[in-house]
Every structure is written in C-alpha cells, then in structure tokens.
Motif scaffolding. Structure first.
Motif, mmCIF file in Angstrom:
data_model
loop_
_atom_site.group_PDB
_atom_site.id
_atom_site.type_symbol
_atom_site.label_atom_id
_atom_site.label_comp_id
_atom_site.label_asym_id
_atom_site.label_seq_id
_atom_site.Cartn_x
_atom_site.Cartn_y
_atom_site.Cartn_z
ATOM 1 N N UNK A 112 -14.872 -35.187 112.032
ATOM 2 C CA UNK A 112 -13.491 -35.631 112.080
ATOM 3 C C UNK A 112 -13.128 -36.205 110.703
ATOM 4 N N UNK A 113 -11.883 -36.587 110.546
ATOM 5 C CA UNK A 113 -11.474 -37.074 109.229
ATOM 6 C C UNK A 113 -11.098 -38.549 109.255
ATOM 7 N N UNK A 114 -11.555 -39.237 110.293
ATOM 8 C CA UNK A 114 -11.377 -40.681 110.346
ATOM 9 C C UNK A 114 -12.534 -41.262 111.151
ATOM 10 N N UNK A 166 -5.299 -35.957 104.492
ATOM 11 C CA UNK A 166 -4.739 -36.137 105.832
ATOM 12 C C UNK A 166 -5.457 -37.274 106.554
ATOM 13 N N UNK A 167 -4.734 -37.965 107.419
ATOM 14 C CA UNK A 167 -5.309 -39.102 108.132
ATOM 15 C C UNK A 167 -6.254 -38.671 109.235
ATOM 16 N N UNK A 168 -5.981 -37.514 109.846
ATOM 17 C CA UNK A 168 -6.830 -37.030 110.927
ATOM 18 C C UNK A 168 -7.022 -35.522 110.798
ATOM 19 N N UNK A 169 -8.032 -35.035 111.476
ATOM 20 C CA UNK A 169 -8.297 -33.598 111.512
ATOM 21 C C UNK A 169 -7.148 -32.849 112.166
ATOM 22 N N UNK A 170 -6.623 -33.403 113.237
ATOM 23 C CA UNK A 170 -5.509 -32.761 113.947
ATOM 24 C C UNK A 170 -4.286 -32.617 113.042
ATOM 25 N N UNK A 215 -4.295 -32.396 109.756
ATOM 26 C CA UNK A 215 -4.582 -31.363 108.756
ATOM 27 C C UNK A 215 -4.394 -29.974 109.338
ATOM 28 N N UNK A 216 -4.807 -29.783 110.581
ATOM 29 C CA UNK A 216 -4.673 -28.474 111.222
ATOM 30 C C UNK A 216 -3.199 -28.169 111.527
ATOM 31 N N UNK A 217 -2.475 -29.163 112.008
ATOM 32 C CA UNK A 217 -1.056 -28.975 112.313
ATOM 33 C C UNK A 217 -0.273 -28.612 111.065
ATOM 34 N N UNK A 218 -0.647 -29.220 109.943
ATOM 35 C CA UNK A 218 0.034 -28.952 108.672
ATOM 36 C C UNK A 218 -0.470 -27.684 108.003
ATOM 37 N N UNK A 219 -1.402 -26.977 108.673
ATOM 38 C CA UNK A 219 -1.964 -25.713 108.196
ATOM 39 C C UNK A 219 -2.702 -25.859 106.869
ATOM 40 N N UNK A 220 -3.280 -27.041 106.655
ATOM 41 C CA UNK A 220 -4.103 -27.247 105.464
ATOM 42 C C UNK A 220 -5.514 -26.713 105.647
ATOM 43 N N UNK A 221 -5.871 -26.439 106.909
ATOM 44 C CA UNK A 221 -7.221 -25.989 107.205
ATOM 45 C C UNK A 221 -7.196 -25.194 108.505
#
Length: 295
Positions: free
Chosen positions: A96-98, A183-187, A189-195
């Motif tokens: 995760x990213x947090x 990004x603050x969270x993995x979700x 980042x995914x929503x923003x299409x960064x990953x």
C-alpha cells in the motif's frame, strides 16, 4: 547453489546481541483481532515473519480472491523500546502507499501465543507461533543489478526461512514507486490512472508453508509457483547474491545476512510461578480436558 545447501558455508549468528525479546522470533499467524467496539475478526489471513532485525508482513481478506487494491504487505525494520517495552516498525517499503497500522505494540507472551495490545486500546491481536525448531535464516535484500543494462538500483525486501515456512518480499521498481509516491493512497493513484493493476503487483510478499508452492501472495500469478532458492552464491561472510530473471531480464539480487541458526528452538511456552504450576497440576482434569495446541 541452492540456498539450503549454501547454509553449510555460513557461520551461526550470535544471538547475544539480540535487541528484540527472543519470543518474537519466528513465523506467526494471527488467530484473531478484537476492536474497542467489541467486533472480532477471526477470518482475515495475516502472517508475521520475524528475523533478527526486520519483519515481513502479509494481510489478505481471502486467500486467492482479495482485490488487488485491498492487499497488504510490507517489510520494515523492527524497533524495540526497552524502556517503554513497546514494539514498533520503521516500514521502509509497503505494498500500500500509506501506513495502515501506525501504533506501536504492547506485547504479552503466553504459551505459543503473543497478545498484542495497542496502547490506545483500539485493538488486541492474538498471534500464534507456527514453528518449534529448525533452520532459521533471514536475508535482507538491498540492491538489484540488471546484468543486461549494467545498472543497479536500491531495493528493499528479504527472505525469511523458519523451518519449513518461507516468506519473501521485494519492493517495486523505483520508477513505478516514484509515480506512486505523489499519491496519499494506492486507491488514489489507481483512480488517477498513475498506475495500473500489473504495476501495483510489482510489490511482492509471498509465503510458502512447506518450502514448495506459494500459498499466499500479493501477486496473483505467484500463487502456485515457488519461492526461488536456486542460484545463490556467497560473496563474503555477510553478503549473498542470487542470479535471477526479473521480467525477462537477467539480474543479480544482493542480500545482507541478518540471522542464521541451523537448528533454532523457537519460543512456544512461557515460564510461570511454582504456585501456578502446582495449581495447573492439581486442577488439570478440569483445566485441560478439552485443550489442544492451536497454531
């Protein structure tokens, strides 16, 4: 060389300099967590592998159907505060990213269990030691070298072997992680299409129970495969290198030796008073008639 065979060339690690309570060493399964609101979870799959100085942690809602965005796994330095008797973790890399579990732990060992209390009383977790005696090896991954491009990059991860239990962790490629860090969270980042989902799964935490097939992993396609213990070599007394193909590229993984004990006895019981021993013996017909060892 196979890693298990290579162990014959290693010197046993001194344990006198251990900074953690010895009962923490090993492989633990979470039996339950109870929260301050009275709710108890006995189903989420959680494993904690403890080397001499670092932790590998894996948490899945279901063995093979946990959504990619909901998986949890991390590796980090294990920190023991002797004065406060508190355990905490410096999480150096995370699926995760947090940080999902920010509180330190107040621990109480009893038998083959460790009860972990959050200082705020938000929850208590019941952990069960999975191993009794056997090989104990901890290797901390610190660098990956791409032999084709002749470039190296810092990596975090590790391999912990506790008898027949294995845990392996490897952080994402820095290029992928860098895109996540904004990004603050993995979700998010995914929503923003960064990953994408494949890049999210570039972070691996995998567990094998019998030194064979992987049973649990943050990477869907790793389940049913094996944790690779081949093609290891010893550079010096503290450094091991493994040749390995990563995403089609020939690479070398560099590990620091954290702990090696060829036949380690893991803690599965606690001492008690003479008076309580007499009580246990005197009342054993009532106390022990329905008991068993629970892992």
């Amino acid at each position: 060389m196979n890693l298990i065979q290579l162990c014959s060339k290693l010197n046993a690690s001194p344990m006198e300099d251990l900074t953690l309570p010895s009962y923490l060493l090993g492989a633990f399964r979470r039996k339950s967590i109870t929260f301050a609101n009275g709710l108890t979870d006995e189903k989420t799959i959680v494993y904690w592998f403890q080397s001499k100085s670092f932790t590998i942690d894996l948490r899945l809602k279901e063995a093979n159907t946990t959504p990619v965005l909901d998986r949890q796994g991390w590796i980090g330095d294990t920190c023991w505060d002797q004065e406060q008797q508190l355990l905490s973790w410096h999480v150096t890399s995370n699926y995760q990213n947090h940080i999902q579990w920010p509180e330190p732990a107040k621990l109480h060992p009893i038998g083959n269990a460790i009860l972990e209390f959050s200082p705020s009383n938000a929850y208590v977790e019941d952990w069960r030691q999975q191993v009794t005696r056997g090989l104990y090896l901890g290797l901390r991954l610190f660098k990956i070298e791409n032999l084709e491009t002749k470039q190296s990059y810092a990596a975090d991860g590790g391999l912990i072997i506790c008898d027949h239990f294995l845990a392996f962790a490897q952080s994402r490629h820095p290029d992928i992680q860098q895109r996540l860090n904004v990004h603050s969270t993995l979700s998010h980042a995914y929503t923003e299409q960064s990953i994408n989902l494949e890049e999210i799964q570039d972070y691996e935490v995998s567990i094998s129970f019998y030194r064979e097939n992987i049973y649990l992993s943050t990477i869907t396609d790793r389940v049913g495969t094996t944790i690779d213990l081949e093609n290891f070599e010893l550079l010096d007394a503290e450094t091991l290198v493994q040749s390995k193909v990563i995403q089609g590229k020939n690479c070398r993984l560099y590990f620091k030796l954290d702990v090696f004990q060829p036949n380690f006895e893991f803690s599965t019981h606690t001492e008690t008073t003479t008076a309580s021993q007499r009580w246990l013996q005197q009342e054993q017909d009532h106390l022990f008639h329905a008991t068993k060892i629970t892992l």
